[in-house]
Design an enzyme around this catalytic site. Structure first.
Site, PDB file in Angstrom:
ATOM      1  N   HIS A  87     -43.794  46.235  -4.440  1.00 31.63           N
ATOM      2  CA  HIS A  87     -44.914  46.399  -3.513  1.00 31.63           C
ATOM      3  C   HIS A  87     -44.361  46.630  -2.121  1.00 31.63           C
ATOM      4  O   HIS A  87     -43.450  45.927  -1.690  1.00 31.63           O
ATOM      5  CB  HIS A  87     -45.809  45.152  -3.511  1.00 31.63           C
ATOM      6  N   ASP A 166     -60.676  40.564  -5.296  1.00 33.13           N
ATOM      7  CA  ASP A 166     -59.918  41.205  -4.213  1.00 33.13           C
ATOM      8  C   ASP A 166     -60.693  42.376  -3.638  1.00 33.13           C
ATOM      9  O   ASP A 166     -60.698  42.591  -2.425  1.00 33.13           O
ATOM     10  CB  ASP A 166     -58.542  41.665  -4.705  1.00 33.13           C
ATOM     11  N   ARG A 173     -62.974  42.102   4.622  1.00 31.59           N
ATOM     12  CA  ARG A 173     -61.946  41.858   5.653  1.00 31.59           C
ATOM     13  C   ARG A 173     -61.863  43.035   6.599  1.00 31.59           C
ATOM     14  O   ARG A 173     -61.715  42.875   7.811  1.00 31.59           O
ATOM     15  CB  ARG A 173     -60.574  41.636   4.993  1.00 31.59           C
ATOM     16  N   SER A 188     -54.133  38.609  -1.586  1.00 33.46           N
ATOM     17  CA  SER A 188     -54.607  39.934  -1.995  1.00 33.46           C
ATOM     18  C   SER A 188     -53.504  40.688  -2.740  1.00 33.46           C
ATOM     19  O   SER A 188     -53.727  41.246  -3.819  1.00 33.46           O
ATOM     20  CB  SER A 188     -55.047  40.710  -0.747  1.00 33.46           C
ATOM     21  N   LYS A 192     -53.151  40.774  -7.539  1.00 32.71           N
ATOM     22  CA  LYS A 192     -53.092  41.991  -8.355  1.00 32.71           C
ATOM     23  C   LYS A 192     -51.791  42.029  -9.173  1.00 32.71           C
ATOM     24  O   LYS A 192     -51.778  42.452 -10.319  1.00 32.71           O
ATOM     25  CB  LYS A 192     -53.197  43.220  -7.442  1.00 32.71           C
TER      26      LYS A 192
HETATM   27  N1  IUR Z   1     -52.367  45.542   0.593  1.00 38.10           N
HETATM   28  C1  IUR Z   1     -53.033  44.700  -0.187  1.00 38.10           C
HETATM   29  O1  IUR Z   1     -53.030  44.850  -1.400  1.00 38.10           O
HETATM   30  N2  IUR Z   1     -53.710  43.694   0.373  1.00 38.10           N
HETATM   31  C2  IUR Z   1     -53.756  43.470   1.705  1.00 38.10           C
HETATM   32  O2  IUR Z   1     -54.374  42.545   2.172  1.00 38.10           O
HETATM   33  C3  IUR Z   1     -53.039  44.373   2.516  1.00 38.10           C
HETATM   34  C4  IUR Z   1     -52.356  45.406   1.957  1.00 38.10           C
HETATM   35  I1  IUR Z   1     -53.120  44.146   4.552  1.00 38.10           I
END
Ligand code: IUR
Length: 460
Positions: A87, A166, A173, A188, A192
């Site tokens: 990520h 999410d 948000r 967040s 995932k």
């Molecule tokens: N990417 C995500 O998956 N969640 C987040 O809160 C952010 C970037 I900022």
């Protein structure tokens, strides 16, 4: 007074700076996911979390509750230990995923990569892949499993069933000024990844002018939080802090980034891209036991890029995700002209010339990304269409000398580059009379799971 355990009572508790229990966090998350909470209540809780923070135990509970709000992916037992993903917190010119997923698969990993779209100035991996005619980013869990079985990797979007909490929280948000909250970002991202059924995860946490984290300090805090929560979720996690003041590689924009990723997959491409791919991948191969050390992992990744196995895996992945075989073949093994034929080229290529002579200190990523965004490469709102052909090629890098009038940037656009845009682009080029003191920083720090929990309440 709000009834004990009711949503208003929970919001009040966090508003007053108290700690929420795991069951209370679960009850908030399921009310958000099931739609029984009002939008105003969710927004108020998000703001209370943003202002009061959460400790690491609360952040872990929030991540678990969000991961449990939907379906989790499950994989054959034989793959356990080798299921990996990466990520990135988002950069400019960051095409690492396109190279890393097939290279890891060529080294024996299974990579069910779930990526996002660009919003704001940062690009999204899915948008880049959609520059390739026929590429499908939505695969069912069964199609993902088939791709992992046959190819070893796929790169897809988040399905409706994965982490519905999410989706609700993220959308709110965005409109309640609560994006920049460390517990909310951690939960967040990792909810995932937890639902993806991974064994190991590497995180590229970027800092600097064009990054989510403005300073290295804030990136380190986010990285520590991500690595600690990952390890509590049973994921072997590691994080790398990388600067994002300048773009990664030399090409920006969706089609141009696909072309640069293909160069890296053929063993070439810009050195910073190859270095980041092998560094992140090396950590993963080590974390899942396919290499004895991260350095050996880097060598294995480098060999997969050099011997054509990563490129062959990328071609097979395109086939598994809907790209016609002829198109995939032309793109992966054709001439440069054939590759352009597949991707389509913007109607204008305009070179910008240096307004003065000097040594290149830096080429700032943010203004470049902002101008390309306005030319159609980015979207204002989720769902807007984008122009994959818009982009730019850097013709110089930091440390080089430029004469006045020498070209330093080639912009690809379909009309719309005006004087204001040219001025903004010229301001991205930082020149000085002396050469820069050294090469620009690369990855500045690697964080591995530590036994100790990062201290108390964490703020970005
Ligand atoms: N990417 C995500 O998956 N969640 C987040 O809160 C952010 C970037 I900022």
């Amino acid at each position: 007074m709000a009834a004990q355990g009711s949503l208003p009572a929970l919001i009040g508790k966090k508003r007053d700076g108290q700690r929420l229990e795991e069951a209370e966090i679960q009850s908030f998350v399921s009310a958000a996911a099931l739609g029984t909470a009002q939008q105003a209540q969710i927004g108020a809780m998000l703001m209370a979390i943003r202002l009061r923070g959460m400790d690491m135990g609360e952040t872990l509970a929030l991540t678990r509750a969000m991961a449990a709000s939907g379906r989790a992916l499950a994989w054959p037992q034989a793959w356990h230990g080798r299921l990996v993903d990466k990520h990135s917190t988002g950069g400019v010119g960051d095409k690492v995923s396109l190279v890393l997923a097939p290279a890891l698969a060529a080294c024996g990993c299974k990579v069910p990569m779930i990526s996002g779209r660009g919003l704001g100035h940062t690009g999204g991996t899915l948008d880049k892949l959609e520059a390739i005619p026929g590429f499908r980013v939505s695969l069912s869990p069964e199609e993902m499993r088939d791709a992992l079985e046959r190819v070893g990797c796929c790169i897809v979007g988040q399905s409706e069933e994965l982490c519905p909490a999410d989706r609700v929280l993220y959308a709110l948000r965005d409109v309640t000024a609560t994006v920049d909250s460390l517990p909310l970002i951690t939960a967040s991202i990792l909810s995932k990844k937890a639902a993806e059924g991974l064994s190991a995860l590497v995180l590229d946490v970027k800092y600097g002018g064009a990054a989510l984290c403005p300073t290295m300090d804030s990136a380190r805090r986010l990285a520590r939080s991500l690595v600690w929560v990952s390890s509590r979720l049973g994921l072997r996690g590691a994080a790398v802090l990388t600067p994002m003041g300048q773009p990664l590689g030399l090409r920006l924009g969706h089609s141009l980034e696909v072309l640069e990723a293909l160069e890296a997959l053929r063993g070439g491409g810009p050195p910073d891209l190859r270095r980041l791919v092998t560094m992140l991948g090396g950590l993963l191969l080590w974390q899942c036991g396919l290499a004895e050390a991260a350095e050996q992992g880097q060598q294995l990744l480098g060999a997969a890029l050099d011997d054509g196995s990563a490129l062959a895996t990328f071609e097979a992945m395109l086939g598994a995700q809907g790209v016609p075989p002829n198109t995939a073949k032309l793109l992966c093994t054709g001439t440069p002209a054939q590759r352009w034929q597949v991707l389509g080229r913007a109607s204008s290529q305009e070179e910008l010339k240096a307004l003065a002579g000097g040594w290149v200190q830096q080429i700032e990523a943010l203004p470049l990304a902002q101008v390309l965004h306005r030319l159609g490469a980015g979207r204002e709102r989720a769902g807007d269409s984008i122009n994959h052909r818009v982009g730019a090629e850097l013709l110089v890098t930091a440390g080089q000398h430029l004469q006045e009038g020498e070209a330093w940037l080639r912009v690809h656009h379909d009309g719309g580059l005006d004087e204001e845009g040219r001025r903004a682009l010229q301001a991205a080029l930082r020149l000085a009379p002396e050469p820069p003191p050294g090469p620009p920083p690369f990855a500045t720090e690697t964080l591995l799971p530590a036994a100790d929990m990062p201290g108390g309440r964490l703020e970005l």
